[in-house]
Design a protein around this motif. Sequence first.
Motif, PDB file in Angstrom:
ATOM      1  N   ALA A  21      50.615  65.224  34.041  1.00 22.77           N
ATOM      2  CA  ALA A  21      51.162  66.285  34.886  1.00 22.77           C
ATOM      3  C   ALA A  21      51.103  65.889  36.358  1.00 22.77           C
ATOM      4  O   ALA A  21      52.043  66.161  37.120  1.00 22.77           O
ATOM      5  N   CYS A  22      50.029  65.252  36.766  1.00 28.19           N
ATOM      6  CA  CYS A  22      49.912  64.814  38.155  1.00 28.19           C
ATOM      7  C   CYS A  22      50.933  63.720  38.456  1.00 28.19           C
ATOM      8  O   CYS A  22      51.554  63.729  39.534  1.00 28.19           O
ATOM      9  N   ALA A  23      51.114  62.801  37.522  1.00 24.50           N
ATOM     10  CA  ALA A  23      52.102  61.745  37.736  1.00 24.50           C
ATOM     11  C   ALA A  23      53.498  62.330  37.890  1.00 24.50           C
ATOM     12  O   ALA A  23      54.275  61.916  38.755  1.00 24.50           O
ATOM     13  N   ALA A  24      53.819  63.323  37.061  1.00 24.93           N
ATOM     14  CA  ALA A  24      55.134  63.954  37.135  1.00 24.93           C
ATOM     15  C   ALA A  24      55.334  64.695  38.453  1.00 24.93           C
ATOM     16  O   ALA A  24      56.458  64.805  38.944  1.00 24.93           O
ATOM     17  N   ALA A  25      54.237  65.193  39.015  1.00 22.26           N
ATOM     18  CA  ALA A  25      54.317  65.952  40.275  1.00 22.26           C
ATOM     19  C   ALA A  25      54.110  65.063  41.498  1.00 22.26           C
ATOM     20  O   ALA A  25      54.119  65.565  42.631  1.00 22.26           O
ATOM     21  N   GLY A  26      53.905  63.774  41.277  1.00 21.96           N
ATOM     22  CA  GLY A  26      53.653  62.874  42.391  1.00 21.96           C
ATOM     23  C   GLY A  26      52.312  63.108  43.054  1.00 21.96           C
ATOM     24  O   GLY A  26      52.156  62.905  44.257  1.00 21.96           O
ATOM     25  N   ARG A  27      51.321  63.510  42.258  1.00 26.52           N
ATOM     26  CA  ARG A  27      49.997  63.811  42.781  1.00 26.52           C
ATOM     27  C   ARG A  27      48.965  62.862  42.198  1.00 26.52           C
ATOM     28  O   ARG A  27      49.160  62.278  41.131  1.00 26.52           O
ATOM     29  N   ASP A  28      47.832  62.745  42.869  1.00 24.46           N
ATOM     30  CA  ASP A  28      46.698  61.966  42.389  1.00 24.46           C
ATOM     31  C   ASP A  28      45.857  62.872  41.487  1.00 24.46           C
ATOM     32  O   ASP A  28      45.475  63.971  41.900  1.00 24.46           O
ATOM     33  N   SER A  29      45.554  62.432  40.289  1.00 24.18           N
ATOM     34  CA  SER A  29      44.779  63.274  39.371  1.00 24.18           C
ATOM     35  C   SER A  29      43.381  63.570  39.890  1.00 24.18           C
ATOM     36  O   SER A  29      42.739  64.532  39.448  1.00 24.18           O
ATOM     37  N   ALA A  30      42.913  62.777  40.850  1.00 26.16           N
ATOM     38  CA  ALA A  30      41.605  63.045  41.443  1.00 26.16           C
ATOM     39  C   ALA A  30      41.610  64.346  42.241  1.00 26.16           C
ATOM     40  O   ALA A  30      40.549  64.886  42.568  1.00 26.16           O
ATOM     41  N   GLU A  31      42.803  64.863  42.559  1.00 23.53           N
ATOM     42  CA  GLU A  31      42.914  66.117  43.300  1.00 23.53           C
ATOM     43  C   GLU A  31      42.641  67.337  42.430  1.00 23.53           C
ATOM     44  O   GLU A  31      42.487  68.446  42.948  1.00 23.53           O
ATOM     45  N   VAL A  32      42.621  67.157  41.107  1.00 24.30           N
ATOM     46  CA  VAL A  32      42.529  68.289  40.184  1.00 24.30           C
ATOM     47  C   VAL A  32      41.184  68.294  39.469  1.00 24.30           C
ATOM     48  O   VAL A  32      40.839  67.341  38.757  1.00 24.30           O
ATOM     49  N   THR A  33      40.417  69.351  39.661  1.00 18.78           N
ATOM     50  CA  THR A  33      39.127  69.521  38.992  1.00 18.78           C
ATOM     51  C   THR A  33      39.331  70.142  37.615  1.00 18.78           C
ATOM     52  O   THR A  33      40.109  71.086  37.457  1.00 18.78           O
ATOM     53  N   LEU A  34      38.620  69.610  36.638  1.00 19.15           N
ATOM     54  CA  LEU A  34      38.624  70.191  35.299  1.00 19.15           C
ATOM     55  C   LEU A  34      37.399  71.091  35.163  1.00 19.15           C
ATOM     56  O   LEU A  34      36.262  70.615  35.181  1.00 19.15           O
ATOM     57  N   LEU A  35      37.654  72.389  35.057  1.00 18.51           N
ATOM     58  CA  LEU A  35      36.592  73.379  34.905  1.00 18.51           C
ATOM     59  C   LEU A  35      36.523  73.779  33.435  1.00 18.51           C
ATOM     60  O   LEU A  35      37.467  74.376  32.901  1.00 18.51           O
ATOM     61  N   ALA A  36      35.420  73.441  32.782  1.00 14.84           N
ATOM     62  CA  ALA A  36      35.255  73.731  31.357  1.00 14.84           C
ATOM     63  C   ALA A  36      34.784  75.168  31.173  1.00 14.84           C
ATOM     64  O   ALA A  36      33.710  75.542  31.651  1.00 14.84           O
ATOM     65  N   VAL A  37      35.592  75.976  30.488  1.00 22.12           N
ATOM     66  CA  VAL A  37      35.245  77.376  30.251  1.00 22.12           C
ATOM     67  C   VAL A  37      34.469  77.444  28.934  1.00 22.12           C
ATOM     68  O   VAL A  37      35.033  77.317  27.852  1.00 22.12           O
ATOM     69  N   THR A  38      33.170  77.658  29.044  1.00 24.27           N
ATOM     70  CA  THR A  38      32.273  77.528  27.899  1.00 24.27           C
ATOM     71  C   THR A  38      31.824  78.867  27.324  1.00 24.27           C
ATOM     72  O   THR A  38      30.885  78.914  26.524  1.00 24.27           O
ATOM     73  N   CYS A 213      52.689  73.101  40.577  1.00 18.80           N
ATOM     74  CA  CYS A 213      52.770  74.043  41.699  1.00 18.80           C
ATOM     75  C   CYS A 213      51.571  73.926  42.645  1.00 18.80           C
ATOM     76  O   CYS A 213      51.342  74.813  43.462  1.00 18.80           O
ATOM     77  N   GLY A 214      50.801  72.857  42.518  1.00 18.10           N
ATOM     78  CA  GLY A 214      49.739  72.603  43.482  1.00 18.10           C
ATOM     79  C   GLY A 214      48.338  72.995  43.082  1.00 18.10           C
ATOM     80  O   GLY A 214      47.421  72.937  43.919  1.00 18.10           O
ATOM     81  N   SER A 215      48.108  73.394  41.827  1.00 20.50           N
ATOM     82  CA  SER A 215      46.759  73.756  41.408  1.00 20.50           C
ATOM     83  C   SER A 215      45.789  72.604  41.656  1.00 20.50           C
ATOM     84  O   SER A 215      46.100  71.442  41.398  1.00 20.50           O
ATOM     85  N   THR A 216      44.602  72.958  42.151  1.00 17.45           N
ATOM     86  CA  THR A 216      43.561  71.954  42.355  1.00 17.45           C
ATOM     87  C   THR A 216      42.417  72.105  41.357  1.00 17.45           C
ATOM     88  O   THR A 216      41.456  71.344  41.388  1.00 17.45           O
ATOM     89  N   CYS A 217      42.523  73.114  40.487  1.00 20.02           N
ATOM     90  CA  CYS A 217      41.479  73.343  39.482  1.00 20.02           C
ATOM     91  C   CYS A 217      42.104  74.008  38.263  1.00 20.02           C
ATOM     92  O   CYS A 217      42.742  75.057  38.391  1.00 20.02           O
ATOM     93  N   VAL A 218      41.951  73.393  37.096  1.00 16.21           N
ATOM     94  CA  VAL A 218      42.442  73.997  35.857  1.00 16.21           C
ATOM     95  C   VAL A 218      41.246  74.422  35.015  1.00 16.21           C
ATOM     96  O   VAL A 218      40.260  73.697  34.897  1.00 16.21           O
ATOM     97  N   ARG A 219      41.340  75.615  34.441  1.00 12.49           N
ATOM     98  CA  ARG A 219      40.246  76.210  33.679  1.00 12.49           C
ATOM     99  C   ARG A 219      40.568  76.063  32.187  1.00 12.49           C
ATOM    100  O   ARG A 219      41.439  76.760  31.669  1.00 12.49           O
ATOM    101  N   VAL A 220      39.854  75.193  31.511  1.00 17.45           N
ATOM    102  CA  VAL A 220      40.214  74.850  30.137  1.00 17.45           C
ATOM    103  C   VAL A 220      39.068  75.174  29.182  1.00 17.45           C
ATOM    104  O   VAL A 220      37.950  74.705  29.365  1.00 17.45           O
ATOM    105  N   GLY A 221      39.372  76.015  28.197  1.00 15.86           N
ATOM    106  CA  GLY A 221      38.390  76.351  27.180  1.00 15.86           C
ATOM    107  C   GLY A 221      38.807  75.858  25.812  1.00 15.86           C
ATOM    108  O   GLY A 221      38.252  74.897  25.280  1.00 15.86           O
TER     109      GLY A 221
END
Length: 233
Positions: A21-38, A213-221
């Motif tokens: 998704a970051c590659a498709a948006a021309g973004r660095d994946s390091a910009e996006v935090t993965l927040l684990a919803v536990t 759309c510019g998200s810097t954090c995705v919440r994944v459970g």
Amino acid sequence: MNRRDELAANLADVRGRIDRACAAAGRDSAEVTLLAVTKTFPAADVALLADLGLTEFAENRDQEAGAKVAEFAALRPGAAVRWHMVGSLQRNKARSVVGWADQVDSVDSERLADALARASGEHPLDVLIQVSVDGDPKRGGHPLPDLPRLADHVARKGELVLRGVMTVAPLGMSPQQAFDALHGAVTRLRDDHPDANVISAGMSGDLEDAISCGSTCVRVGTALLGSRRLASP
């Protein structure tokens, strides 16, 4: 497949989705935090995810979270992780929540901000403003047009640190529409609050739209942990 291998495979899949998704948006994946919803999963799963390199975890119920955070600390003493409160929060739970949460992502009113400020003590609490893109009061979140007022209120609280915003895409709106609207509002917000640079948007089913759309954090459970199960006692 044992649980560690299952989680490792799920994590690799989610990270792959983020990278693409970051590659498709021309973004660095390091910009996006993965927040684990536990939420509803045991502390043992959090420990395994921490072993696999995750450092950000989220809960949505204070009672479950307090016990889980303590159990995790016993399983992995000294582990450098951060805990987020992402669920709806009543003001009378503020003191309890600041006892375990490093960040509250669901601030949706001045009164809740005031309660968290009073409860935070000596250490400033990181917060996100939960935004309602469609203004439906049943879904929670602060109305998007009133975001600047609440942001100013939070920023005036020395006990709180405004880190950005969080939203959930409404059911009656496409994720792309919702995240586009949020991105526009945050762009304007940063004119007055340049350090409020977190956009927490996107979950298991729509993280690609959010990243575009510019998200810097995705919440994944679910995509990480599977179907919900009962937490450990």
